[in-house]
Motif scaffolding. Structure first.
Motif, PDB file in Angstrom:
ATOM      1  N   ASP A 154      56.771  17.124  73.224  1.00 47.89           N
ATOM      2  CA  ASP A 154      57.155  18.528  73.374  1.00 47.89           C
ATOM      3  C   ASP A 154      57.324  19.110  71.975  1.00 47.89           C
ATOM      4  O   ASP A 154      58.209  18.690  71.228  1.00 47.89           O
ATOM      5  N   GLY A 155      56.472  20.062  71.618  1.00 41.99           N
ATOM      6  CA  GLY A 155      56.501  20.640  70.287  1.00 41.99           C
ATOM      7  C   GLY A 155      57.729  21.470  69.974  1.00 41.99           C
ATOM      8  O   GLY A 155      57.980  21.797  68.825  1.00 41.99           O
ATOM      9  N   ALA A 156      58.535  21.798  70.977  1.00 39.32           N
ATOM     10  CA  ALA A 156      59.734  22.603  70.755  1.00 39.32           C
ATOM     11  C   ALA A 156      61.002  21.755  70.768  1.00 39.32           C
ATOM     12  O   ALA A 156      62.098  22.289  70.773  1.00 39.32           O
ATOM     13  N   CYS A 157      60.851  20.446  70.770  1.00 40.36           N
ATOM     14  CA  CYS A 157      61.999  19.549  70.922  1.00 40.36           C
ATOM     15  C   CYS A 157      62.259  18.771  69.637  1.00 40.36           C
ATOM     16  O   CYS A 157      61.387  18.037  69.156  1.00 40.36           O
ATOM     17  N   GLY A 158      63.469  18.913  69.121  1.00 38.69           N
ATOM     18  CA  GLY A 158      63.849  18.183  67.915  1.00 38.69           C
ATOM     19  C   GLY A 158      63.873  16.680  68.116  1.00 38.69           C
ATOM     20  O   GLY A 158      63.490  15.916  67.221  1.00 38.69           O
ATOM     21  N   LEU A 159      64.302  16.217  69.283  1.00 39.00           N
ATOM     22  CA  LEU A 159      64.320  14.776  69.559  1.00 39.00           C
ATOM     23  C   LEU A 159      62.897  14.229  69.606  1.00 39.00           C
ATOM     24  O   LEU A 159      62.615  13.150  69.088  1.00 39.00           O
TER      25      LEU A 159
ATOM     26  N   ARG B  94      48.907  15.164  84.879  1.00 39.80           N
ATOM     27  CA  ARG B  94      49.671  16.100  84.027  1.00 39.80           C
ATOM     28  C   ARG B  94      50.722  16.857  84.815  1.00 39.80           C
ATOM     29  O   ARG B  94      51.815  17.111  84.311  1.00 39.80           O
ATOM     30  N   ARG B  95      50.416  17.221  86.047  1.00 36.74           N
ATOM     31  CA  ARG B  95      51.343  18.040  86.846  1.00 36.74           C
ATOM     32  C   ARG B  95      52.696  17.371  87.051  1.00 36.74           C
ATOM     33  O   ARG B  95      53.703  18.046  87.139  1.00 36.74           O
ATOM     34  N   GLY B  96      52.740  16.068  87.161  1.00 37.66           N
ATOM     35  CA  GLY B  96      53.997  15.390  87.448  1.00 37.66           C
ATOM     36  C   GLY B  96      54.731  14.851  86.233  1.00 37.66           C
ATOM     37  O   GLY B  96      55.733  14.166  86.365  1.00 37.66           O
ATOM     38  N   LEU B  97      54.237  15.169  85.031  1.00 39.63           N
ATOM     39  CA  LEU B  97      54.830  14.594  83.827  1.00 39.63           C
ATOM     40  C   LEU B  97      55.944  15.472  83.264  1.00 39.63           C
ATOM     41  O   LEU B  97      55.880  16.697  83.344  1.00 39.63           O
ATOM     42  N   PRO B  98      56.946  14.843  82.653  1.00 37.16           N
ATOM     43  CA  PRO B  98      58.035  15.616  82.039  1.00 37.16           C
ATOM     44  C   PRO B  98      57.554  16.281  80.750  1.00 37.16           C
ATOM     45  O   PRO B  98      56.524  15.911  80.188  1.00 37.16           O
ATOM     46  N   ASP B  99      58.326  17.240  80.275  1.00 32.76           N
ATOM     47  CA  ASP B  99      57.985  17.912  79.021  1.00 32.76           C
ATOM     48  C   ASP B  99      58.707  17.255  77.855  1.00 32.76           C
ATOM     49  O   ASP B  99      59.393  17.893  77.092  1.00 32.76           O
ATOM     50  N   SER B 100      58.554  15.955  77.743  1.00 39.41           N
ATOM     51  CA  SER B 100      59.146  15.242  76.610  1.00 39.41           C
ATOM     52  C   SER B 100      58.101  14.293  76.036  1.00 39.41           C
ATOM     53  O   SER B 100      57.052  14.739  75.638  1.00 39.41           O
ATOM     54  N   ILE B 101      58.341  13.007  76.033  1.00 42.04           N
ATOM     55  CA  ILE B 101      57.390  12.041  75.476  1.00 42.04           C
ATOM     56  C   ILE B 101      56.544  11.440  76.597  1.00 42.04           C
ATOM     57  O   ILE B 101      57.076  10.970  77.602  1.00 42.04           O
ATOM     58  N   VAL B 102      55.230  11.467  76.403  1.00 42.43           N
ATOM     59  CA  VAL B 102      54.279  10.854  77.324  1.00 42.43           C
ATOM     60  C   VAL B 102      53.330  10.021  76.470  1.00 42.43           C
ATOM     61  O   VAL B 102      52.906  10.464  75.402  1.00 42.43           O
ATOM     62  N   VAL B 103      52.996   8.811  76.924  1.00 39.41           N
ATOM     63  CA  VAL B 103      52.107   7.928  76.170  1.00 39.41           C
ATOM     64  C   VAL B 103      50.879   7.600  77.010  1.00 39.41           C
ATOM     65  O   VAL B 103      50.997   7.271  78.186  1.00 39.41           O
TER      66      VAL B 103
ATOM     67  N   HIS C 298      67.876  19.626  73.758  1.00 34.26           N
ATOM     68  CA  HIS C 298      67.731  20.857  72.980  1.00 34.26           C
ATOM     69  C   HIS C 298      69.064  21.293  72.374  1.00 34.26           C
ATOM     70  O   HIS C 298      69.069  21.960  71.341  1.00 34.26           O
ATOM     71  N   GLN C 299      70.172  20.909  72.993  1.00 30.77           N
ATOM     72  CA  GLN C 299      71.481  21.222  72.431  1.00 30.77           C
ATOM     73  C   GLN C 299      71.879  20.205  71.348  1.00 30.77           C
ATOM     74  O   GLN C 299      72.541  20.558  70.387  1.00 30.77           O
ATOM     75  N   LEU C 300      71.470  18.957  71.515  1.00 28.16           N
ATOM     76  CA  LEU C 300      71.867  17.903  70.584  1.00 28.16           C
ATOM     77  C   LEU C 300      70.994  17.843  69.332  1.00 28.16           C
ATOM     78  O   LEU C 300      71.472  17.462  68.264  1.00 28.16           O
ATOM     79  N   PHE C 301      69.731  18.193  69.470  1.00 28.81           N
ATOM     80  CA  PHE C 301      68.797  18.051  68.363  1.00 28.81           C
ATOM     81  C   PHE C 301      68.182  19.402  68.049  1.00 28.81           C
ATOM     82  O   PHE C 301      67.568  20.028  68.900  1.00 28.81           O
ATOM     83  N   GLU C 302      68.348  19.826  66.808  1.00 26.82           N
ATOM     84  CA  GLU C 302      67.867  21.131  66.381  1.00 26.82           C
ATOM     85  C   GLU C 302      66.362  21.258  66.598  1.00 26.82           C
ATOM     86  O   GLU C 302      65.590  20.341  66.321  1.00 26.82           O
TER      87      GLU C 302
END
Length: 138
Positions: free
Chosen positions: A12-17, A54-63, A115-119
């Motif tokens: 996710d390009g908008a996620c600091g983590l 793609r439809r069922g994947l979270p918006d974080s890390i996918v490998v 998003h709250q924990l990582f800038e």
């Protein structure tokens, strides 16, 4: 799906983590043989991961593994740790002993507050040193 020797890590390009995870993997893959990276919204993601997945994947890390498996949530984290090797491989194997449902509860809990924990990164891709650009796909 993917005949390359490296794993594709989509983030996710908008996620600091997520950006920290990418930087963590890059720092431990000094020669760039284990991982390539691309944003979840990229053309590479649309090209390499079928729409039905793609439809069922979270918006974080996918490998996307070299064998073509698509991993998400805690399975993606474990894959990254094991592929890095050394003590990180052991950590991945220990995490894999935890039942997937419990691992994913922890993953989802962190994902909800990430998003709250990582800038948020100040630009789209803060890891753009010339020697690293070849590791990213658009």
């Amino acid at each position: 799906m993917n005949a390359a020797p490296h794993s594709m890590v989509f983030y996710d390009g908008a996620c600091g983590l997520c950006h920290r995870t990418v930087r963590f993997a890059i720092a431990r893959d000094r020669n760039g043989s284990r991982f390539r990276f691309s944003a979840l919204g990229s053309e590479a993601f649309r090209r390499l991961v079928p729409e039905t997945l793609r439809r069922g994947l979270p918006d974080s890390i996918v490998v996307l593994t070299p064998g073509g498996a698509v991993l998400a949530r805690s399975a993606a984290v474990i894959h990254i740790l094991e592929r890095i090797g050394g003590p990180w491989r052991m950590m991945g194997r220990v995490l894999a002993l935890v039942p997937q449902g419990i691992r994913n509860l922890g993953y989802d809990g962190i994902a909800r507050v990430r998003h709250q924990l990582f800038e948020r990164p100040t630009d789209t891709c803060p890891v753009t040193a010339p020697e690293l650009r070849a590791r990213f796909e658009e």
